[in-house]
Write a protein that holds these residues in place. Structure first.
Motif, short mmCIF file in Angstrom:
data_model
loop_
_atom_site.label_atom_id
_atom_site.label_comp_id
_atom_site.label_asym_id
_atom_site.label_seq_id
_atom_site.Cartn_x
_atom_site.Cartn_y
_atom_site.Cartn_z
N UNK A 1 11.41 -32.30 4.21
CA UNK A 1 10.53 -32.80 4.78
C UNK A 1 10.13 -31.45 5.62
N UNK A 2 10.47 -30.74 5.56
CA UNK A 2 9.74 -29.60 5.91
C UNK A 2 8.82 -28.26 5.00
N UNK A 3 7.96 -28.22 4.84
CA UNK A 3 7.14 -27.67 3.77
C UNK A 3 7.86 -26.62 2.99
N UNK A 4 8.18 -25.47 4.17
CA UNK A 4 8.51 -24.15 3.39
C UNK A 4 10.36 -24.96 2.91
N UNK A 5 10.30 -25.98 3.32
CA UNK A 5 11.82 -25.54 2.67
C UNK A 5 11.60 -26.60 0.84
N UNK A 6 10.14 -26.46 0.52
CA UNK A 6 10.22 -27.64 -0.64
C UNK A 6 9.55 -26.43 -1.65
N UNK A 7 9.00 -25.34 -1.36
CA UNK A 7 8.70 -23.90 -2.25
C UNK A 7 9.55 -22.72 -1.88
N UNK A 8 10.19 -22.52 -2.56
CA UNK A 8 11.11 -20.86 -2.54
C UNK A 8 11.04 -19.97 -3.67
N UNK A 9 9.97 -18.90 -3.33
CA UNK A 9 9.34 -17.28 -4.39
C UNK A 9 10.74 -16.73 -3.68
N UNK A 10 11.80 -16.43 -4.66
CA UNK A 10 12.50 -15.81 -5.29
C UNK A 10 11.87 -14.45 -5.75
N UNK A 11 12.00 -13.39 -4.53
CA UNK A 11 11.48 -11.18 -5.56
C UNK A 11 13.13 -11.51 -5.28
N UNK B 1 2.94 -18.56 5.86
CA UNK B 1 4.03 -19.21 5.64
C UNK B 1 3.99 -20.75 5.64
N UNK B 2 3.86 -20.97 4.42
CA UNK B 2 3.68 -22.30 3.54
C UNK B 2 4.77 -22.48 2.57
N UNK B 3 5.78 -21.40 2.09
CA UNK B 3 6.40 -20.83 0.95
C UNK B 3 7.54 -20.20 2.04
N UNK B 4 8.54 -19.75 1.80
CA UNK B 4 9.65 -19.55 2.23
C UNK B 4 9.85 -18.19 0.63
N UNK B 5 9.80 -16.61 1.06
CA UNK B 5 10.06 -16.25 0.02
C UNK B 5 11.33 -15.06 0.49
N UNK B 6 11.77 -15.00 -0.68
CA UNK B 6 13.16 -14.08 -0.61
C UNK B 6 13.40 -13.39 -1.54
N UNK B 7 13.49 -11.88 -0.98
CA UNK B 7 13.57 -10.94 -1.50
C UNK B 7 14.50 -9.78 -1.27
N UNK B 8 15.13 -9.73 -2.79
CA UNK B 8 16.26 -9.72 -3.45
C UNK B 8 16.67 -8.43 -4.11
N UNK B 9 17.51 -7.40 -4.59
CA UNK B 9 17.82 -6.77 -5.46
C UNK B 9 18.93 -7.25 -5.42
N UNK B 10 20.19 -7.29 -4.95
CA UNK B 10 21.42 -8.13 -6.00
C UNK B 10 22.30 -8.51 -5.35
N UNK B 11 23.66 -9.00 -5.47
CA UNK B 11 24.73 -8.88 -4.94
C UNK B 11 25.15 -8.05 -3.47
N UNK B 12 24.94 -7.33 -3.55
CA UNK B 12 25.15 -6.27 -2.71
C UNK B 12 24.46 -6.37 -1.81
N UNK B 13 23.59 -6.68 -1.77
CA UNK B 13 22.13 -6.76 -0.71
C UNK B 13 22.49 -8.24 -0.03
N UNK B 14 22.88 -9.55 -0.98
CA UNK B 14 22.63 -10.41 -0.35
C UNK B 14 24.44 -10.07 0.74
N UNK B 15 25.64 -9.86 0.23
CA UNK B 15 27.00 -9.21 1.73
C UNK B 15 26.73 -9.00 2.62
N UNK B 16 25.39 -7.48 1.88
CA UNK B 16 25.41 -6.50 3.55
C UNK B 16 24.48 -7.70 4.57
N UNK B 17 23.81 -7.85 3.23
CA UNK B 17 21.76 -7.74 4.83
C UNK B 17 22.27 -9.59 5.49
N UNK B 18 23.34 -10.80 4.40
CA UNK B 18 23.11 -11.96 5.03
C UNK B 18 25.05 -12.01 4.89
#
Length: 101
Positions: free
Chosen positions: A22-32, A53-70
């Motif tokens: 129901x939250x518009x930002x959760x409906x459309x996601x752009x993964x860069x 801010x109507x779209x969630x933009x996720x900027x990620x390079x690799x799984x190591x970034x997932x681990x370190x940043x999040x």
């Protein structure tokens, strides 16, 4: 299977991607999703400004970034993308590469 789904749900929480459609930002996601040093930060900035801010933009390079940043482990970026797609979200994946020569 249920354990993996819980890991993916927790990854979404850490990435601040809600499951509530129901939250518009959760409906459309752009993964860069691209390697380092290809100009992706400029692209991310442009998307964030243009989508207002109507779209969630996720900027990620690799799984190591997932681990370190999040603090996300035991799931891949592709699994997160597929999980969000399975929730009937509009998922766009953009990758960029720079000519090595």
């Amino acid at each position: 299977m249920a354990e993996k789904r819980e890991l993916l749900r927790n990854a979404n929480i850490k990435l601040k991607i809600g499951d509530d459609l129901s939250d518009e930002r959760n409906r459309h996601i752009i993964f860069i999703y691209c390697p380092l040093k290809v100009g992706s930060t400029s692209l991310v900035s442009s998307f964030r400004i243009c989508t207002l801010a109507r779209v969630k933009v996720i900027h990620i390079h690799n799984e190591e970034c997932l681990k370190i940043l999040y603090g996300i482990e035991n799931v891949t970026i592709n699994e997160i993308i597929q999980y969000n797609n399975s929730l009937n979200k509009i998922v766009t994946v953009i990758d960029i590469y720079r000519n090595p020569i």
